[in-house]
Design a protein around this motif. Structure first.
Motif, PDB file in Angstrom:
ATOM      1  N   ASP A  83      34.692  17.361  81.466  1.00 27.59           N
ATOM      2  CA  ASP A  83      33.931  17.529  80.228  1.00 27.59           C
ATOM      3  C   ASP A  83      33.055  16.299  79.953  1.00 27.59           C
ATOM      4  OD1 ASP A  83      35.115  19.988  79.821  1.00 27.59           O
ATOM      5  OD2 ASP A  83      36.703  19.201  78.528  1.00 27.59           O
ATOM      6  N   MET A  84      33.621  15.125  80.163  1.00 24.82           N
ATOM      7  CA  MET A  84      32.876  13.886  79.937  1.00 24.82           C
ATOM      8  C   MET A  84      31.735  13.743  80.948  1.00 24.82           C
ATOM      9  SD  MET A  84      33.986  12.433  77.257  1.00 24.82           S
ATOM     10  CE  MET A  84      33.259  10.786  77.401  1.00 24.82           C
ATOM     11  N   GLU A  89      25.832  13.876  81.651  1.00 23.16           N
ATOM     12  CA  GLU A  89      24.627  14.410  82.286  1.00 23.16           C
ATOM     13  C   GLU A  89      23.688  15.037  81.254  1.00 23.16           C
ATOM     14  OE1 GLU A  89      21.815  15.332  85.076  1.00 23.16           O
ATOM     15  OE2 GLU A  89      23.565  14.018  85.261  1.00 23.16           O
ATOM     16  N   GLU A  90      24.243  15.746  80.284  1.00 23.23           N
ATOM     17  CA  GLU A  90      23.428  16.390  79.261  1.00 23.23           C
ATOM     18  C   GLU A  90      22.758  15.373  78.344  1.00 23.23           C
ATOM     19  OE1 GLU A  90      26.519  18.861  77.894  1.00 23.23           O
ATOM     20  OE2 GLU A  90      26.116  20.446  79.349  1.00 23.23           O
ATOM     21  N   LEU A 100      27.094  17.717  72.644  1.00 21.59           N
ATOM     22  CA  LEU A 100      28.050  17.695  71.533  1.00 21.59           C
ATOM     23  C   LEU A 100      29.192  18.681  71.774  1.00 21.59           C
ATOM     24  CD1 LEU A 100      25.636  17.441  68.460  1.00 21.59           C
ATOM     25  CD2 LEU A 100      27.224  15.685  69.285  1.00 21.59           C
ATOM     26  N   GLY A 101      28.876  19.823  72.375  1.00 18.28           N
ATOM     27  CA  GLY A 101      29.914  20.799  72.676  1.00 18.28           C
ATOM     28  C   GLY A 101      30.922  20.277  73.680  1.00 18.28           C
ATOM     29  N   GLU A 102      30.435  19.622  74.740  1.00 18.26           N
ATOM     30  CA  GLU A 102      31.325  19.050  75.758  1.00 18.26           C
ATOM     31  C   GLU A 102      32.149  17.893  75.194  1.00 18.26           C
ATOM     32  OE1 GLU A 102      31.846  20.358  78.611  1.00 18.26           O
ATOM     33  OE2 GLU A 102      30.269  21.859  78.477  1.00 18.26           O
ATOM     34  N   THR A 126      27.731   9.132  67.849  1.00 16.80           N
ATOM     35  CA  THR A 126      26.398   8.606  68.158  1.00 16.80           C
ATOM     36  C   THR A 126      25.398   9.735  68.369  1.00 16.80           C
ATOM     37  OG1 THR A 126      27.313   6.610  69.190  1.00 16.80           O
ATOM     38  CG2 THR A 126      25.061   7.219  69.790  1.00 16.80           C
ATOM     39  N   ILE A 127      25.756  10.705  69.211  1.00 23.44           N
ATOM     40  CA  ILE A 127      24.841  11.797  69.530  1.00 23.44           C
ATOM     41  C   ILE A 127      24.624  12.705  68.319  1.00 23.44           C
ATOM     42  CG2 ILE A 127      24.438  13.783  71.029  1.00 23.44           C
ATOM     43  CD1 ILE A 127      24.192  11.000  72.346  1.00 23.44           C
ATOM     44  N   ASP A 128      25.642  12.880  67.518  1.00 28.59           N
ATOM     45  CA  ASP A 128      25.501  13.690  66.307  1.00 28.59           C
ATOM     46  C   ASP A 128      24.486  13.057  65.359  1.00 28.59           C
ATOM     47  OD1 ASP A 128      26.311  15.904  64.593  1.00 28.59           O
ATOM     48  OD2 ASP A 128      27.285  14.400  63.340  1.00 28.59           O
TER      49      ASP A 128
END
Length: 351
Positions: A83-84, A89-90, A100-102, A126-128
């Motif tokens: 998952d990480m 990669e995304e 965010l889903g992963e 951070t990504i959120d």
């Protein structure tokens, strides 16, 4: 004598059997210990890789450990590392929603490795935040820039782009694609504002600043267009010369028709310019209506304003975004320039 010999044989057979069983047990224990050592080694290697954020390697090592000894721990660690890896990669591809889903799966993995759980939770925050900035701060300005560009108001387009490029976080690595798209739009809009002949490669239907890059084939397309134009002009010139040489009377008639056509074209161009002027004026007026003190009110600020009014018992569900901005302007005239300073009296004064 015979009895003593039988007893000796029995004793010898017992010792041989005992030694054989002992050797067998020792071999089995060694094999078991060897398997345990491999499992532990692979798990430790996976943990080291995960700590270094080398998730692809970590996934491989945890899977190796699971092949040696299938446990719930080795399975969970391998899945979490996968998952990480996907999230990493995304993020690299600026696919933040998918990332965010992963990250959510990794952060909430049952029996997961605590180090990766913390890493996933931290990166998720951070990504959120990045996604929130793009959705509520950047995209409203980018949309405004695109619409201004479409309407021919290049000055307003440049101004909106500058507002994005002035954001304090825009130089972060997560906004690299956004910055590239905005700079390209600004460059083309500014060139048109200065009357430069540039190819129009701006997709005004794409209003997401984090989407695929704009097409940047201006030079090639301009060159092809120029060559095609020259060829057409040469052909037209040769045709006109031939016609003129063959019949001077027709040439005079064509000249008169050309003058008439020119006059008509000039009249039409004047009308078109007047229409464009009215359109640009309307666009500028619409753009200005969403600004307070020279600053565009972003979707995020509008949302925060709605939340503040809701907290003091005011229902804004029927209000348009424009009405929210008009309210903010009205409250500012009463000295209330911050969201948390709005009161019911401001609403009454606005109504």
């Amino acid at each position: 004598m015979i009895k003593r010999s039988k007893i000796g044989v029995a004793i010898t057979a017992f010792f041989i059997t005992f030694l054989a069983v002992g050797c067998s047990n020792t071999s089995s224990n060694n094999s078991s210990n060897s398997g345990f050592d491999k499992y532990t080694t692979y798990m430790n290697q996976g943990k080291d890789a995960a700590s270094s954020q080398k998730y692809e390697t970590a996934e491989e090592k945890f899977e190796d450990a699971h092949d040696v000894k299938a446990t719930s721990e080795s399975k969970a660690y391998a899945d979490q590392a996968g998952d990480m890896k996907d999230a990493q990669e995304e993020v690299r591809e600026y696919e933040f929603k998918d990332a965010l889903g992963e990250l959510d799966k990794a952060a909430n993995k049952t029996n997961g490795y605590s180090v990766m759980t913390k890493q996933a939770s931290k990166l998720y925050k951070t990504i959120d935040k990045v996604q929130d900035h793009i959705t509520n701060d950047i995209n409203p300005l980018y949309k405004q820039a695109k619409l201004s560009y479409r309407d021919g108001d290049y000055q307003a387009a440049v101004k909106s782009c500058d507002q994005i490029l002035d954001l304090p976080y825009i130089n972060s690595k997560y906004y690299k694609k956004v910055k590239k798209n905005v700079k390209h739009l600004r460059k083309v809009a500014n060139a048109k504002l200065n009357g430069e002949n540039v190819n129009d490669d701006i997709d005004t239907d794409n209003l997401d600043a984090n989407d695929d890059d704009e097409v940047t084939t201006s030079n090639k397309q301009t060159s092809n267009s120029s060559n095609s134009s020259n060829t057409d002009n040469n052909t037209s010139s040769n045709s006109n010369n031939s016609s003129s040489n063959s019949n001077s009377s027709n040439s005079q008639d064509n000249s008169a028709a050309s003058q008439k056509s020119s006059a008509t074209s000039s009249s039409n161009n004047t009308a078109a310019n007047n229409n464009n002027s009215n359109t640009n004026s309307s666009s500028t007026s619409s753009s200005d209506s969403m600004m307070i003190d020279g600053q565009t009110v972003t979707g995020r600020v509008i949302s925060q304003t709605r939340n503040q009014l809701s907290s003091i018992g005011v229902d804004t569900s029927s209000w348009s975004d424009q009405k929210v901005v008009d309210f903010m302007r009205s409250a500012a005239n009463s000295g209330h320039t911050t969201i948390d300073s709005y009161t019911k009296q401001d609403v009454e004064n606005f109504k």
